[in-house]
Scaffold this motif. Sequence first.
Motif, short mmCIF file in Angstrom:
data_model
loop_
_atom_site.label_atom_id
_atom_site.label_comp_id
_atom_site.label_asym_id
_atom_site.label_seq_id
_atom_site.Cartn_x
_atom_site.Cartn_y
_atom_site.Cartn_z
N GLN A 96 -31.92 113.65 -7.04
CA GLN A 96 -31.82 112.99 -8.07
C GLN A 96 -31.59 113.59 -9.40
OE1 GLN A 96 -32.20 109.86 -7.08
NE2 GLN A 96 -33.58 109.87 -5.24
N LEU A 97 -30.73 113.08 -10.21
CA LEU A 97 -30.43 113.67 -11.55
C LEU A 97 -30.55 112.71 -12.63
CD1 LEU A 97 -29.10 116.26 -13.00
CD2 LEU A 97 -27.02 115.36 -12.16
N VAL A 98 -31.06 113.07 -13.74
CA VAL A 98 -31.44 112.26 -14.98
C VAL A 98 -30.86 113.23 -15.89
CG1 VAL A 98 -32.92 110.78 -16.30
CG2 VAL A 98 -33.04 110.93 -14.02
N MET A 99 -29.98 112.94 -16.77
CA MET A 99 -29.42 113.71 -17.86
C MET A 99 -29.61 112.79 -19.03
SD MET A 99 -26.27 115.80 -16.50
CE MET A 99 -25.24 114.42 -15.88
N ILE A 100 -29.97 113.47 -20.06
CA ILE A 100 -30.44 112.85 -21.46
C ILE A 100 -29.76 113.44 -22.52
CG2 ILE A 100 -32.50 112.19 -22.94
CD1 ILE A 100 -34.20 112.50 -20.67
N ASN A 101 -28.87 112.56 -23.33
CA ASN A 101 -28.23 112.97 -24.58
C ASN A 101 -27.63 114.20 -24.25
OD1 ASN A 101 -28.67 110.80 -26.12
ND2 ASN A 101 -30.57 111.37 -26.79
N THR A 102 -26.69 114.54 -23.00
CA THR A 102 -26.25 115.65 -22.91
C THR A 102 -24.60 115.77 -23.15
OG1 THR A 102 -26.06 117.60 -21.20
CG2 THR A 102 -25.75 115.27 -20.32
N ASP A 188 -24.76 108.92 -7.27
CA ASP A 188 -25.16 108.33 -8.40
C ASP A 188 -26.03 109.37 -9.27
OD1 ASP A 188 -25.23 106.50 -10.56
OD2 ASP A 188 -26.92 105.12 -9.66
N ALA A 189 -26.11 109.25 -10.71
CA ALA A 189 -26.91 109.94 -11.51
C ALA A 189 -27.31 109.03 -12.43
CB ALA A 189 -26.30 111.21 -11.95
N LEU A 190 -28.18 109.17 -13.30
CA LEU A 190 -28.75 108.28 -14.35
C LEU A 190 -28.50 109.12 -15.63
CD1 LEU A 190 -30.03 105.84 -15.49
CD2 LEU A 190 -32.27 106.79 -15.39
N GLU A 209 -19.79 108.81 -17.18
CA GLU A 209 -20.04 107.40 -16.58
C GLU A 209 -18.38 107.20 -16.15
OE1 GLU A 209 -21.10 102.86 -17.64
OE2 GLU A 209 -19.98 104.28 -18.88
N SER A 210 -17.65 107.18 -17.00
CA SER A 210 -16.17 106.77 -16.60
C SER A 210 -15.61 107.74 -15.47
CB SER A 210 -15.49 106.85 -17.75
OG SER A 210 -13.88 106.47 -17.57
N ARG A 211 -15.93 109.02 -15.66
CA ARG A 211 -15.22 109.72 -14.65
C ARG A 211 -15.69 109.76 -13.15
NH1 ARG A 211 -12.59 115.01 -14.80
NH2 ARG A 211 -12.31 114.58 -16.97
N TRP A 212 -17.17 109.61 -13.35
CA TRP A 212 -17.65 109.64 -11.90
C TRP A 212 -18.36 108.34 -11.50
CZ3 TRP A 212 -19.88 115.06 -13.50
CH2 TRP A 212 -18.97 115.95 -13.08
N GLN A 213 -18.22 107.09 -12.24
CA GLN A 213 -19.06 105.89 -11.99
C GLN A 213 -20.58 106.11 -11.71
OE1 GLN A 213 -15.95 106.86 -9.77
NE2 GLN A 213 -15.26 106.34 -11.98
N TRP A 214 -21.04 106.81 -12.80
CA TRP A 214 -22.52 107.04 -12.69
C TRP A 214 -23.18 105.97 -13.63
CZ3 TRP A 214 -23.18 113.10 -13.30
CH2 TRP A 214 -23.13 113.66 -12.25
N THR A 215 -24.55 105.74 -13.31
CA THR A 215 -25.34 104.74 -14.07
C THR A 215 -25.45 105.22 -15.70
OG1 THR A 215 -26.30 103.94 -12.09
CG2 THR A 215 -27.34 103.35 -14.30
N ILE A 238 -35.76 105.09 -15.47
CA ILE A 238 -35.76 105.64 -14.26
C ILE A 238 -36.69 104.68 -13.34
CG2 ILE A 238 -37.09 107.68 -13.16
CD1 ILE A 238 -37.08 109.04 -15.81
N ARG A 239 -37.47 104.06 -13.74
CA ARG A 239 -38.16 102.95 -12.82
C ARG A 239 -37.10 101.91 -12.04
NH1 ARG A 239 -43.53 102.39 -13.39
NH2 ARG A 239 -43.06 102.46 -15.62
N ILE A 240 -36.36 101.56 -13.07
CA ILE A 240 -35.41 100.75 -12.46
C ILE A 240 -34.33 101.32 -11.70
CG2 ILE A 240 -33.33 99.20 -13.31
CD1 ILE A 240 -35.08 98.68 -16.02
N TRP A 241 -34.00 102.45 -12.02
CA TRP A 241 -32.83 103.25 -11.16
C TRP A 241 -33.26 103.56 -10.16
CZ3 TRP A 241 -32.26 108.68 -10.78
CH2 TRP A 241 -31.10 108.95 -10.18
N LEU A 242 -34.26 104.41 -9.85
CA LEU A 242 -34.61 105.11 -8.76
C LEU A 242 -34.49 104.20 -7.33
CD1 LEU A 242 -37.87 107.35 -9.47
CD2 LEU A 242 -35.48 108.03 -8.70
N PRO A 243 -34.83 103.00 -7.13
CA PRO A 243 -34.62 102.40 -5.75
C PRO A 243 -33.14 102.50 -5.47
CG PRO A 243 -36.21 101.16 -6.95
CD PRO A 243 -35.56 102.32 -7.99
N ARG A 244 -32.20 102.32 -6.73
CA ARG A 244 -30.86 102.18 -6.25
C ARG A 244 -30.21 103.43 -6.04
NH1 ARG A 244 -28.20 101.31 -10.82
NH2 ARG A 244 -26.37 100.28 -9.57
N SER A 245 -30.81 104.39 -6.24
CA SER A 245 -30.02 105.81 -5.83
C SER A 245 -30.18 106.37 -4.47
CB SER A 245 -30.59 106.77 -6.84
OG SER A 245 -31.89 107.04 -6.88
#
Length: 245
Positions: A96-102, A188-190, A209-215, A238-245
């Motif tokens: 799982q990967l969550v990246m914030i303002n990167t 997928d990553a968030l 998002e455009s390059r890799w179709q991530w969320t 994160i709560r919404i996304w995790l079940p989808r990943s």
Amino acid sequence: MHWILLRGLTREQAHWGNFPAALQSAFPGHRFHAVDLPGTGVHYRQDSPDTIEGIRRLVCRQVSHIPRPFGIIALSMGGMVALDWAQNAELGEIQQLVMINTSSGFSPPWQRMRPVAWPRVLRLLSRRELFDRERDLLHLTSNRPVPLDLAKRWYSIQRQRPVSLANAFNQLRAAARFTPAPHRPLPDALLLASRGDRIVHFKCSEAMESRWQWTLRLHPDAGHDLPLDEPGWILEQIRIWLPRS
């Protein structure tokens, strides 16, 4: 699952504040480990490499005792380290990967750090008055009122574990030169970003998002330090996304 938390430029695990505890409360079946980049926090006496790859290799050594697989939640430059890690990890190590303002080399320099932010960041990193520097950094990275006690806490962190000017510029150089490999490391990553970020343009997250179709999820008005400004919003995404990943 064990999660690794990585902060950004010159920041350490103490700058997360209450966010790791909030994560643990929201996701009690997981374990969260805040890890310092070289040159910061418990490693403030260590020289920081001036490449993201070099920083990532040292971070991986720090967490060698933690059972795999990992999830990673990373802010700003920490997101670059996380992305480089995911692209170089053994199969299944990062799940799982969550990246914030990167940001990354997929975006132009004027989006990776907004032109108005460059002189302020350089001036603040070299400023000698620690309390004024930490307070002004908060005003730059947060779009919310900065309480005096928060500025004092950040001042205390820097007094106890000072980041050297050489390490600050090594990290800045590493971030400025980072370009990921072209391959998508995970299905997928968030990506979490804020339209109100005054340092990194949210279009940097849109590029991934455009390059890799991530969320991608955008906050309308929080600052660069999204975990400080809107921790509850991050937890919900994160709560919404995790079940989808």
